[in-house]
Design an enzyme around this catalytic site. Structure first.
Site, PDB file in Angstrom:
ATOM      1  N   ASP A 192       0.841  -1.196   0.000  1.00 27.20           N
ATOM      2  CA  ASP A 192       0.000   0.000   0.000  1.00 27.20           C
ATOM      3  C   ASP A 192       0.880   1.251   0.000  1.00 27.20           C
ATOM      4  O   ASP A 192       1.933   1.260  -0.638  1.00 27.20           O
ATOM      5  CB  ASP A 192      -0.932  -0.037   1.214  1.00 27.20           C
ATOM      6  CG  ASP A 192      -2.276   0.577   0.925  1.00 27.20           C
ATOM      7  OD1 ASP A 192      -2.367   1.819   0.900  1.00 27.20           O
ATOM      8  OD2 ASP A 192      -3.254  -0.169   0.719  1.00 27.20           O
ATOM      9  N   HIS A 228      -3.429   6.006   3.607  1.00 27.79           N
ATOM     10  CA  HIS A 228      -4.278   4.861   3.276  1.00 27.79           C
ATOM     11  C   HIS A 228      -3.708   3.549   3.802  1.00 27.79           C
ATOM     12  O   HIS A 228      -4.432   2.717   4.366  1.00 27.79           O
ATOM     13  CB  HIS A 228      -4.448   4.803   1.754  1.00 27.79           C
ATOM     14  CG  HIS A 228      -5.425   3.787   1.278  1.00 27.79           C
ATOM     15  ND1 HIS A 228      -5.088   2.472   1.063  1.00 27.79           N
ATOM     16  CD2 HIS A 228      -6.745   3.898   0.944  1.00 27.79           C
ATOM     17  CE1 HIS A 228      -6.142   1.811   0.619  1.00 27.79           C
ATOM     18  NE2 HIS A 228      -7.162   2.652   0.539  1.00 27.79           N
ATOM     19  N   SER A 422     -11.537  -0.980   0.107  1.00 26.99           N
ATOM     20  CA  SER A 422     -10.198  -1.126   0.680  1.00 26.99           C
ATOM     21  C   SER A 422     -10.299  -1.556   2.131  1.00 26.99           C
ATOM     22  O   SER A 422      -9.569  -2.442   2.598  1.00 26.99           O
ATOM     23  CB  SER A 422      -9.443   0.208   0.617  1.00 26.99           C
ATOM     24  OG  SER A 422      -9.091   0.543  -0.691  1.00 26.99           O
TER      25      SER A 422
END
Length: 617
Positions: A192, A228, A422
């Protein structure tokens, strides 16, 4: 006058020369591509033959990243047995400086000290004992629940030990945690945007390794400027606990490997992502990596087997790693499953939201943004859904996401509320870690089968499915039922991943579309190939009453088993009622759509990116 005319001609000539030189320079400018051959050595040799410069090896897909001019590119594309894929450039944006950055840096530094790691390791079992003791929990749980509810509905701040998350309880992961199933001994790799270590997340010594592969790098991960990656890692494996003993994460004692392949804006390049996958597979034994979380996606531009990122993901699955992928945030339209979620082998996850009532499960519903199947090859996706609506998890308040959406920031706790598949994928990755601790002998196909067999579909009061399999797959994941499941042989039947990767055989699923635009499952065992399978939930039109909640039932019986999870050998006769034309090059036609983001000058072509950010739902 003649003198002036002469000068004018000279100036015109000079400008023409400059323009010609610039055009030639542009023609000869080298760009980054992925060059694939029969072997890694063959790919290297082909790049060398045309005078290109190899950037790095991507042996997971028998390829190299190489810088090529237009002339070199043309020569390689004309060579039999060589595949050339375009790559996408990215750039990182700086974050705002300030006092909060200093505080967050100090927090990270403390989290990485040996003293704090020791305290975290010792403290966790003590708090867990409190929460799992029914007498003590009867006192602490109402207090924590009340304070959490007050905080979620107001701006009142509380200390971290009196805040808990609801998603572990939504899928019965909390019951497994109290039974000692916490993911211990299982390593989750998260590819990520990096990881910001908050001291209150209690990662301790569980982070076994990391690498930052952005822009050809190979150093360790030291931050997460976008935010994120920190968020999804926290969902899957946060060790933070409330006073009632409840964990914030799903697998709070699982080990972690962190791979950063995306920049400070959440965008990345195929070469970086594939390099990250390459490193994970190469180090899977060293770090005992059993689970891989991929919370990103891009629009499909080819059949699944022709995409180099998908090929790398399939190689990870074949290597024994359970790959969990976000379906995408492009719903509710059909056929919106992202790459690499369109790979038939992996576990692709859609999102459920709780209707803004975290402790009331009766009104839970499918999130409208959750991408919907089938895939272009006819596979039913997603396979299941997990909590993904307004999920609260760790994130630095100085991250880019916190900057562009300050209303979702809980600065005191360094938490951020975010929605998307996600987040749903991260929940599922945590569940997989719990399953593998309970039975480490499970193969990726066996894990997928048990998740399918134990999921709970949304049903109407009539007992029929509330959503079709193209929307919810097998239903809402349930950690407790999956851990006790003995199901086998119900996933990836009819597929051959070795042949798929070798290019000798490819596969299609049983989904199709009729003349009226309805999607249905074909009865592949009927009297006539392609007949509609007449069964509840196996046929779907675009109509759907968004906003209505349904019960997610453990008592639903699939009338035809998991027929829709099978695969069939692809042939030219396998056609949809409408055709699709793929572009020969990987030119991305869809631009990034960021919700409430400041204007950005878009690149000429779209990079592979973190799944599109959506408003909280």
């Amino acid at each position: 006058m003649c003198n002036l005319l002469s000068r004018s001609r000279w100036l015109i000539g000079l400008l023409a020369t400059v323009a010609t030189t610039a055009a030639m320079a542009q023609t000869q400018a080298a760009a980054l591509y992925i060059v694939q051959g029969a072997t890694l050595d063959a790919a290297r040799a082909e790049v060398s033959r045309v005078g290109g410069a190899a950037d790095r090896d991507l042996d997971i897909i028998r390829a190299v990243a190489a810088r090529l001019t237009a002339e070199q590119l043309a020569r390689l594309r004309a060579e039999p047995g060589v595949r050339v894929y375009e790559d996408r450039a990215v750039s990182t944006r700086g974050l705002l400086d300030g006092l909060q950055d200093l505080t967050n840096t100090l927090n990270t530094t403390l989290a990485q000290t040996s003293l704090v790691k020791t305290v975290q390791t010792v403290a966790a079992p003590v708090v867990s004992a409190v929460g799992c003791d029914p007498l003590l929990s009867a006192v602490t749980s109402p207090l924590v629940g009340t304070l959490t509810s007050v905080q979620e509905s107001t701006s009142l701040a509380t200390i971290p030990l009196v805040f808990d998350t609801n998603y572990p309880a939504m899928i019965d992961a909390d019951d497994l945690q109290c039974a000692g199933i916490t993911g211990r001994g299982i390593t989750i790799a998260v590819l990520d945007t990096g990881l910001w270590q908050d001291v209150f997340q209690f990662y301790g010594n569980r982070i076994l390794g990391s690498i930052d592969v952005t822009n050809g790098g190979s150093g360790r991960v030291t931050s997460d400027p976008y935010g994120h990656g920190t968020h999804v890692t926290s969902i899957a494996a946060s060790g933070a606990q409330a006073l009632d003993g409840s964990y914030q994460g799903i697998a709070p004692q699982a080990n972690l490997v962190v791979v950063r392949a995306f920049d400070g804006m959440g965008a990345g390049r195929y070469t970086d992502v594939i390099a990250g996958l390459n490193w994970i597979v190469a180090n899977r034994v060293k770090y005992k990596i059993r689970v891989l979380n991929l919370s990103f996606g891009s629009e499909p531009q080819s059949y699944y087997w022709d995409d180099p990122l998908n090929q790398a993901v399939m190689a990870a699955w074949r290597a024994g790693i359970v790959v969990v992928v976000a379906a995408g945030n492009d719903g509710p339209d059909p056929m919106t499953i992202n790459v690499p979620g369109n790979v038939p082998y992996v576990i692709t996850v859609g999102a459920l939201t709780d209707g803004e009532t975290p402790r009331n499960y009766a009104d839970d519903r499918l999130a409208s943004f959750s991408s919907t199947g089938p895939t272009y090859e006819g596979f039913v996706k997603p396979e299941l859904v997990s909590p993904g609506g307004h999920i609260k998890a760790s994130m630095s308040s100085s991250s880019y996401l916190s900057y562009i959406d300050p209303h979702s920031v809980d600065a005191l706790h360094q938490l951020f509320t975010m929605s998307g598949t996600s987040q749903a994928a991260a929940v599922t990755s945590g569940v997989v870690a719990l399953l593998l601790q309970g039975d480490p002998s499970l193969t990726p196909d066996a894990v997928k089968c048990r998740l399918l067999a134990s999921s709970r579909p949304a049903v109407k009061t009539t007992g029929k499915l509330a959503y079709s399999v193209f929307q919810q797959g097998a239903g809402l994941v349930n950690a407790l039922d999956a851990a006790h499941s003995s199901a086998q042989g119900c996933a990836n039947n009819g597929l051959d991943i070795a042949a798929d990767l070798a290019g000798t055989k490819h596969f299609g699923g049983p989904a199709n579309q009729d003349d009226n635009g309805n999607y249905y499952i074909m009865d592949m065992s009927g009297s006539e190939w392609g007949d509609t399978l007449g069964s509840d939930g196996y046929t779907w039109s675009r109509g759907y009453p968004w906003g209505q909640g349904f019960a997610w039932s453990a008592g639903y019986t699939w009338s035809r088993g998991y027929t829709w999870s099978r695969g069939y050998t692809w042939s030219r006769g396998y056609t949809w009622s409408r055709g699709y034309t793929w572009s020969r090059g990987y030119t991305w036609s869809r631009s990034l759509t960021w919700w409430n983001a400041p204007p950005v000058n878009p690149p000429a072509t779209k990079p592979a990116s973190i799944a599109t950010w959506v408003p909280n739902e």
